[in-house]
Design a protein around this motif. Structure first.
Motif, mmCIF file in Angstrom:
data_model
loop_
_atom_site.group_PDB
_atom_site.id
_atom_site.type_symbol
_atom_site.label_atom_id
_atom_site.label_comp_id
_atom_site.label_asym_id
_atom_site.label_seq_id
_atom_site.Cartn_x
_atom_site.Cartn_y
_atom_site.Cartn_z
ATOM 1 N N MET A 20 6.209 1.894 -2.832
ATOM 2 C CA MET A 20 5.033 2.238 -2.035
ATOM 3 C C MET A 20 4.350 3.483 -2.579
ATOM 4 O O MET A 20 3.123 3.567 -2.623
ATOM 5 N N GLU A 21 5.141 4.443 -2.995
ATOM 6 C CA GLU A 21 4.568 5.661 -3.566
ATOM 7 C C GLU A 21 3.788 5.348 -4.841
ATOM 8 O O GLU A 21 2.662 5.828 -5.029
ATOM 9 N N GLU A 22 4.364 4.523 -5.704
ATOM 10 C CA GLU A 22 3.681 4.172 -6.955
ATOM 11 C C GLU A 22 2.377 3.444 -6.680
ATOM 12 O O GLU A 22 1.347 3.715 -7.305
ATOM 13 N N ILE A 45 -3.630 2.952 -6.211
ATOM 14 C CA ILE A 45 -4.818 2.760 -5.370
ATOM 15 C C ILE A 45 -5.706 3.997 -5.427
ATOM 16 O O ILE A 45 -6.936 3.902 -5.548
ATOM 17 N N ASN A 46 -5.087 5.149 -5.356
ATOM 18 C CA ASN A 46 -5.849 6.398 -5.409
ATOM 19 C C ASN A 46 -6.605 6.518 -6.730
ATOM 20 O O ASN A 46 -7.758 6.971 -6.765
ATOM 21 N N ALA A 87 -7.431 -4.364 -11.352
ATOM 22 C CA ALA A 87 -6.499 -3.244 -11.166
ATOM 23 C C ALA A 87 -5.798 -3.336 -9.812
ATOM 24 O O ALA A 87 -4.593 -3.070 -9.693
ATOM 25 N N LEU A 88 -6.542 -3.718 -8.798
ATOM 26 C CA LEU A 88 -5.969 -3.884 -7.462
ATOM 27 C C LEU A 88 -4.972 -5.036 -7.440
ATOM 28 O O LEU A 88 -3.870 -4.920 -6.892
ATOM 29 N N ALA A 91 0.633 -1.222 0.000
ATOM 30 C CA ALA A 91 0.000 0.000 0.000
ATOM 31 C C ALA A 91 0.683 1.319 0.000
ATOM 32 O O ALA A 91 1.021 1.723 -1.048
ATOM 33 N N TRP A 92 0.884 2.068 1.066
ATOM 34 C CA TRP A 92 1.130 3.493 0.828
ATOM 35 C C TRP A 92 2.051 4.141 1.843
ATOM 36 O O TRP A 92 2.027 3.857 3.010
ATOM 37 N N THR A 93 2.905 5.005 1.368
ATOM 38 C CA THR A 93 3.568 5.998 2.203
ATOM 39 C C THR A 93 3.999 7.136 1.297
ATOM 40 O O THR A 93 4.248 6.932 0.112
#
Length: 704
Positions: free
Chosen positions: A61-63, A68-69, A86-87, A16-18
């Motif tokens: 993680m950024e990509e 996700i966004n 897509a997920l 996921a994300w950072t």
């Protein structure tokens, strides 16, 4: 979204994300940030530097955060393609770097790599939670899931949708905000504790040394082990001495052959007290925290205990079914172990000894009992089990069953200078994948044996992208002018891990989310391969004396067959003890504030009548399978899968041909190829035509 990355035998699910946009990540010179140009697009191990990992993780993680966004913010209504697929396909850079980092962190780690893993642990934990707890994303997933009956999906697509939805629910998507915040906290703490446990265990294993400087203290030891110990001492700048360690190729034969009882006791106690020495690497408090926080997480998720939470999506389903199988095997196994103990006592008495055998005596006197009963010394067998020949024997079995071939590749990057690479081709010459083999122990490698991967099989632009698989072991090294000669157990281990490798090479799925089978099914492909290793028909092909090339004599094969089930009392009891210990920790409904791991272990083992001479295969403070997170409430999986593999091999034997092509094709098509598209038991029944019983397992272990 679910990228299943085999590392240390464990499937890593990454998400996921950072926010790293302010960190100045640069692609220049980082191999992860460009397409690989190596043969078969394997990782360019020789070009990867430590600083590349963190950079690629942060960028990955950024990509994925951006991907996700984009899924959440799109105006189009949620569909299977624009949301579920897509997920599933998001986070490719993150998967790319994770596969290499976690593979290398297990097989060739360093203090610097371990520091990176500790730094990344909370980021990746947050990263996963930011996907699973993304309300907008879950809303879209649920929208598609609620329409599943109208979507006309293929079986594989329907399974991906089901698994994706379930992954969100089990990840906390239905919890309220306060509980989600608590879940994030627990996940982060658990991730760090599991990492700490494994790092402590590696340090404890590497720190112990038994240094011998008197030749008479080597009495009883095989020449090959003495030569290896001399080489180890020389490498440690202890020339003229002999160095023994807690790595299995050193400690196990020492316990089996060393005449010096006091030295056997010393190395045995070093082995069984790893993580229990009251030092900085002590794991008792780590165990207590892990068990406590896992239970807290289970209750937060609405389960009565952590085992119930973990077992819900496995074949066993409930703790009660796990205990039923373990208890069914425990009773005859313990009786058999007591018979073996009587033989050991007889050997002690025969030598004029007047003492009660202890744990450090079992292997030593059991070896003497086996020689007395069957006139078989394992050292008679080793010269016929030269490592490369055993490896080629595994290749031979795969070729006979499936028509596939393995050809060594010389000009290709490898994960370590000792690793070798092979191209696997199908019967028609189609490329199936690359297989690395890395066989020898070193301080930078964790103990045990496993099959992992540096790239999972998938599809790109409609074409199958082949996997890059690795088999990592800790076998006896070549010593002096003698090549690597395996024990019978090591030969079985090679075939076992090769079975995992075949599973990875044959897998053919379109989505990451349906790639990985349940934990208690995953050992079927590996354990069935063990059935071929000592079949006379197979031994005659690969078991050749390393000096003369002589095929293993028929008389020695006969001894192997007759003695094959001797020792199964010990082997089964030590395994079951560990499986029960794993379950006992994770069915706790409350964890005492003063829980002491060693007292807990002693109590649950004593209640079951475990012999004092047999510790669990893994004691609490070095039980990385469960405390490290890969087999939590899941170590039973080996015996659960053995019910399947013993019955499955019977299917071959019933035909009168252990290489029966009809059975091989059915096993490949129904078990090895489809990933988790079908329910695990359905896959087995599609191969066998019926559910298995326990009789073949009990017979195979000599327990009935």
């Amino acid at each position: 979204m679910k990228k299943m990355l085999m590392a240390a035998g464990v499937a890593f699910v990454l998400g996921a994300w950072t926010n790293v946009s302010a960190l100045g990540v640069q692609a220049n010179g980082n191999p992860f940030l460009a397409e690989y140009t190596t043969p078969f697009k394997v990782p360019p191990f020789d070009k990867i530097k430590l600083e590349h990992y963190k950079e690629a993780f942060l960028k990955g993680m950024e990509e994925q955060a951006q991907e996700i966004n984009a899924i959440v913010k799109q105006r189009s209504a949620a569909t299977f393609e624009n949301t579920i697929v897509a997920l599933d396909q998001s986070g490719k850079l993150l998967s790319k770097v994770s596969a290499v980092f976690y593979g290398q962190n297990s097989a060739n780690t360093s203090d610097e790599m371990q520091a990176i893993s500790r730094e990344l642990s909370p980021l990746l934990s947050k990263h996963r939670d930011d996907i699973k707890l993304n309300a907008g994303l879950f809303q879209r997933v649920k929208f598609v899931y609620d329409q599943k009956s109208k979507l006309n999906l293929t079986k594989e697509q329907a399974k991906l949708l089901e698994e994706t939805y379930k992954d969100f629910v089990r990840g906390g998507a239905n919890l309220d905000a306060a509980k989600q915040a608590k879940l994030r906290e627990l996940n982060s703490e658990l991730s760090m504790l599991e990492l700490t446990f494994g790092q402590n265990m590696l340090k404890e294993t590497n720190d112990f040394q038994l240094i011998i400087d008197k030749k008479e203290d080597l009495s009883g030891l095989p020449a090959s082990l003495i030569a290896s110990a001399a080489d180890a001492a020389k490498a440690a700048k202890l020339e003229g001495k002999w160095l023994f360690t807690l790595h299995n190729p050193s400690v196990m034969p020492f316990l089996q052959y060393a005449d010096n009882r006091a030295l056997r006791e010393k190395i045995y106690n070093g082995y069984i007290n790893r993580g229990n020495n009251g030092n900085k690497s002590d794991n008792k408090e780590v165990v207590k925290k892990l068990v406590t926080l896992r239970l807290e997480k289970a209750k937060l998720m609405g389960y009565k205990d952590y085992a119930s939470f973990m077992l819900e999506d496995r074949m066993a389903k409930t703790p009660e079914k796990v205990y039923a199988l373990l208890d069914e095997v425990w009773t005859p196994a313990l009786a058999k172990a007591k018979d073996e103990l009587a033989d050991i006592k007889a050997e002690i008495k025969k030598e004029g000894g007047n003492f009660e055998p202890e744990g450090w005596d079992w292997r030593y006197y059991f070896e003497k009992a086996k020689i007395a009963k069957f006139n078989l010394d394992e050292n008679e067998v080793r010269p016929y089990l030269e490592l490369n020949n055993v490896r080629d024997g595994a290749f031979y079995v795969a070729n006979k069953l499936y028509g596939i071939t393995f050809t060594e590749i010389k000009d290709i990057p490898t994960p370590h200078e000792e690793a070798t690479a092979f191209e696997c081709k199908d019967k028609d010459g189609t490329h199936l994948g690359v297989l690395y083999m890395d066989f020898f122990p070193r301080e930078s490698k964790r103990g045990g044996a496993w099959c992992g991967g540096y790239r999972s099989q998938t599809y790109e632009n409609g074409k199958r992208l082949a996997p890059v698989v690795t088999i990592v072991c800790n076998f006896s090294k070549p010593a002096g002018d003698q090549p690597a000669l395996l024990s019978a157990d090591e030969a079985s281990t090679l075939f076992h891990e090769f079975g995992h490798g075949l599973h990875s090479l044959f897998r053919d799925v379109h989505y990451f989310g349906v790639a990985s089978v349940p934990r208690d099914f995953v050992e079927l492909p590996s354990q069935i391969m063990e059935h071929w290793v000592f079949e006379p028909e197979v031994l005659k092909v690969y078991a050749k004396h390393y000096k003369t090339g002589e095929v293993i004599p028929a008389a020695l094969i006969e001894k192997l067959e007759k003695s094959g089930k001797y020792g199964q009392g010990f082997a089964t009891v030590e395994y079951l003890a560990a499986s029960l210990l794993d379950m006992d920790y994770h069915v706790l409904k409350e964890v005492p504030a003063n829980l002491d791991a060693m007292e807990f272990e002693a109590n649950v083992m004593n209640k079951r009548g475990l012999l004092k001479q047999i510790p669990p295969r893994y004691r609490s403070t070095y039980f990385n399978h469960t405390m490290g997170g890969g087999y939590t409430a899941g170590y039973y999986s080996y015996i659960w899968a053995e019910v399947l593999d013993a019955d499955a091999f019977e299917a071959f034997k019933e035909t009168g041909d252990i290489f029966n092509q009809d059975k091989a094709i059915k096993f490949r098509n129904n078990v090895l190829t489809p990933g988790a598209i079908d329910d695990a038991m359905d896959m087995y029944k599609n191969f066998r035509g019926k559910e298995p019983g326990t009789a073949p397992l009990l017979k195979n272990r000599g327990l009935m």
